[in-house]
Design an enzyme around this catalytic site. Structure first.
Site, PDB file in Angstrom:
ATOM      1  N   HIS A  41       0.850  -1.193   0.000  1.00 37.09           N
ATOM      2  CA  HIS A  41       0.000   0.000   0.000  1.00 37.09           C
ATOM      3  C   HIS A  41       0.889   1.246   0.000  1.00 37.09           C
ATOM      4  O   HIS A  41       2.036   1.207   0.448  1.00 37.09           O
ATOM      5  CB  HIS A  41      -0.900  -0.044   1.251  1.00 37.09           C
ATOM      6  CG  HIS A  41      -1.800   1.146   1.361  1.00 37.09           C
ATOM      7  ND1 HIS A  41      -1.425   2.290   2.022  1.00 37.09           N
ATOM      8  CD2 HIS A  41      -3.043   1.367   0.876  1.00 37.09           C
ATOM      9  CE1 HIS A  41      -2.412   3.170   1.940  1.00 37.09           C
ATOM     10  NE2 HIS A  41      -3.397   2.638   1.260  1.00 37.09           N
TER      11      HIS A  41
ATOM     12  N   VAL B  14       1.418   3.806   1.749  1.00 40.93           N
ATOM     13  CA  VAL B  14       2.143   4.298   2.933  1.00 40.93           C
ATOM     14  C   VAL B  14       3.205   3.316   3.444  1.00 40.93           C
ATOM     15  O   VAL B  14       3.957   3.654   4.351  1.00 40.93           O
ATOM     16  CB  VAL B  14       1.195   4.644   4.115  1.00 40.93           C
ATOM     17  CG1 VAL B  14       0.205   5.726   3.727  1.00 40.93           C
ATOM     18  CG2 VAL B  14       0.489   3.402   4.650  1.00 40.93           C
ATOM     19  N   LYS B  15       3.279   2.126   2.892  1.00 36.71           N
ATOM     20  CA  LYS B  15       4.189   1.111   3.444  1.00 36.71           C
ATOM     21  C   LYS B  15       5.639   1.380   3.018  1.00 36.71           C
ATOM     22  O   LYS B  15       5.914   2.350   2.328  1.00 36.71           O
ATOM     23  CB  LYS B  15       3.719  -0.289   3.047  1.00 36.71           C
ATOM     24  CG  LYS B  15       2.306  -0.618   3.570  1.00 36.71           C
ATOM     25  CD  LYS B  15       2.236  -0.700   5.095  1.00 36.71           C
ATOM     26  CE  LYS B  15       0.831  -0.548   5.652  1.00 36.71           C
ATOM     27  NZ  LYS B  15      -0.042  -1.684   5.542  1.00 36.71           N
ATOM     28  N   ASN B  16       6.554   0.492   3.421  1.00 36.60           N
ATOM     29  CA  ASN B  16       7.987   0.780   3.232  1.00 36.60           C
ATOM     30  C   ASN B  16       8.388   0.871   1.761  1.00 36.60           C
ATOM     31  O   ASN B  16       9.388   1.509   1.426  1.00 36.60           O
ATOM     32  CB  ASN B  16       8.839  -0.261   3.958  1.00 36.60           C
ATOM     33  CG  ASN B  16       8.607  -0.214   5.464  1.00 36.60           C
ATOM     34  OD1 ASN B  16       7.918   0.668   5.970  1.00 36.60           O
ATOM     35  ND2 ASN B  16       9.185  -1.157   6.198  1.00 36.60           N
ATOM     36  N   MET B  17       7.658   0.199   0.898  1.00 34.48           N
ATOM     37  CA  MET B  17       7.754   0.409  -0.556  1.00 34.48           C
ATOM     38  C   MET B  17       6.360   0.142  -1.107  1.00 34.48           C
ATOM     39  O   MET B  17       5.540  -0.476  -0.443  1.00 34.48           O
ATOM     40  CB  MET B  17       8.780  -0.528  -1.206  1.00 34.48           C
ATOM     41  CG  MET B  17       8.513  -2.005  -0.970  1.00 34.48           C
ATOM     42  SD  MET B  17       9.463  -3.099  -2.041  1.00 34.48           S
ATOM     43  CE  MET B  17       8.341  -3.196  -3.458  1.00 34.48           C
TER      44      MET B  17
END
Ligand SMILES: *Cc1c(COP(=O)(O)O)cnc(C)c1O
Length: 379
Positions: A180, A182-185
């Site tokens: 998603h 907002v996640k780390n990638m």
């Protein structure tokens, strides 16, 4: 509002855009070569034998619960301090989520409470690497081995972290990831399951494609129209467009994590001078992927939240304890008091903005607004 700093957001560069455009101009928009390429690159990155790409982190959790054969009558232990999807995935397959409390210092699943929640019906545990910090897998592994139950790691926060020289993705039977925004990638929406087990991986590949064993490309290569649906699955496929973005983002993951860690150090330093707010504990022998930067404010969290939001800082609360959602209270008869440590934390936690596209001046602004809001809350 252009000067609003969200708690999380993607970082997209020209090479990401170029990769997506190339996929759009190619022969396959979905279930093409980019999916396999992304799965291989991801598996190599985390050191797993198998990686199965799906349409979201939630689909990844659902596929994991499915592959382990969890169904009606089976219990799965889930920490109460997580996103609702962790527990929902158990419900999708007819299993029963059993909510477990967390450690007050780290908000990671509490192994002692996990042991208390075991019953003869317990089939699996889902550990959540809350905020990006790997759980105490040595202790958790001992418990699941002794009980002969499965371990799913909800690693949606911790992609890129390492535990005693083992990468996240290698710490459980199945490790699930989200891409998603907002996640780390990111792939926009997307997910992955990493596993050392080839049979589980094969099951999940069918599951993401309606329960059909071979995809259309394999069929056309074999020159046949024939296929069989051998179990009930879903359309949880990810597109080649998304995987092209994923391949491009994966190359930058280490840099993203380093930037998150730099921001976290700046916050650590700022909090040393704020008496009524403190960061969560960081445990030894592991790296922290810093998906979230969570602080605790014992008194006046709501006031600090409102003041910071009014100043354009996108603070947030992760999470509302899952067992307190009306769905779980009415359907699973959960109620306040079930996980007291989680519930107390819920009143005090605040997530500060942290993402690689924040500038140094953004970080300074968050620190100043936080210090002011906390000073006012002390009055
Ligand atoms: C983001 C997240 C999910 C769900 O992932 P989606 O890709 O949004 O479906 C599940 N668990 C945790 C802990 C998450 O942070």
């Amino acid at each position: 509002m252009s000067d609003y700093i969200p708690y999380g957001r993607q970082k997209i560069s020209d090479d990401d855009v170029d990769a997506v455009v190339e996929a759009l101009r190619s022969d396959y928009l979905t279930t093409g070569p980019k999916v396999k390429e992304f799965e291989r690159a991801f598996a190599e990155k985390v050191g797993a034998e198998n990686a199965v790409a799906v349409s979201s982190g939630t689909a990844a959790l659902h596929a994991a619960v499915y592959a382990l054969g969890i169904g009606p009558g089976d219990e799965v232990i889930v920490p109460a301090m997580t996103f609702a999807a962790t527990a929902n995935a158990v419900v999708y397959q007819g299993g029963t989520p059993v909510f477990c409390d967390v450690d007050p210092e780290t908000l990671l699943i509490d192994p002692a409470d996990m042991v208390r929640k075991l019953t003869p019906r317990t089939k699996a545990v889902v550990s959540v690497d809350y905020a990006g910090q790997p759980c105490n897998y040595d202790i958790i592994e001992n418990i699941v081995d002794q009980e002969d139950i499965a371990l799913i790691s909800d690693s949606c926060h911790s992609l890129g972290a390492v535990y005693f020289e083992r990468n996240v993705g290698m710490l459980a039977d199945l490790s699930t990831f989200s891409f998603h925004a907002v996640k780390n990638m990111t792939t926009g929406e997307g997910g992955m399951i990493a596993s050392q087990d080839k049979t589980l991986a094969r099951k999940m590949r069918a599951f993401r494609n309606h329960g059909i064993g071979v995809d259309h490309r394999a069929r056309s290569k074999r020159g046949t129209f024939f296929y069989e649906m051998t179990d009930l699955g879903f359309n949880y496929r990810i597109t080649d467009i998304q995987c092209a973005l994923g391949l491009s983002q994966l190359k930058k993951l280490d840099g993203f994590i380093r930037r998150r860690q730099t921001i976290a150090s700046r916050y650590d330093a700022a909090l040393a001078g704020i008496s009524n707010a403190k960061p969560l504990a960081v445990l030894p022998d592991r790296t922290h992927a810093r998906h979230l930067y969570v602080i605790r404010i014992e008194k006046g969290r709501n006031e600090v939240f409102s003041k910071m939001r009014a100043a354009g800082i996108g603070v947030n609360v992760h999470y509302i304890p899952v067992h307190l959602h009306p769905y779980y209270q009415s359907k699973y008869k959960t109620s306040p008091g079930l996980c007291p440590v989680t519930e107390k934390a819920y009143d005090e936690i605040l997530s500060l903005p942290i993402h690689p596209s924040m500038t140094d001046s953004d970080i300074g602004r968050v620190c100043r607004v936080l210090a002011d809001a906390c000073r006012e809350a002390r009055k």
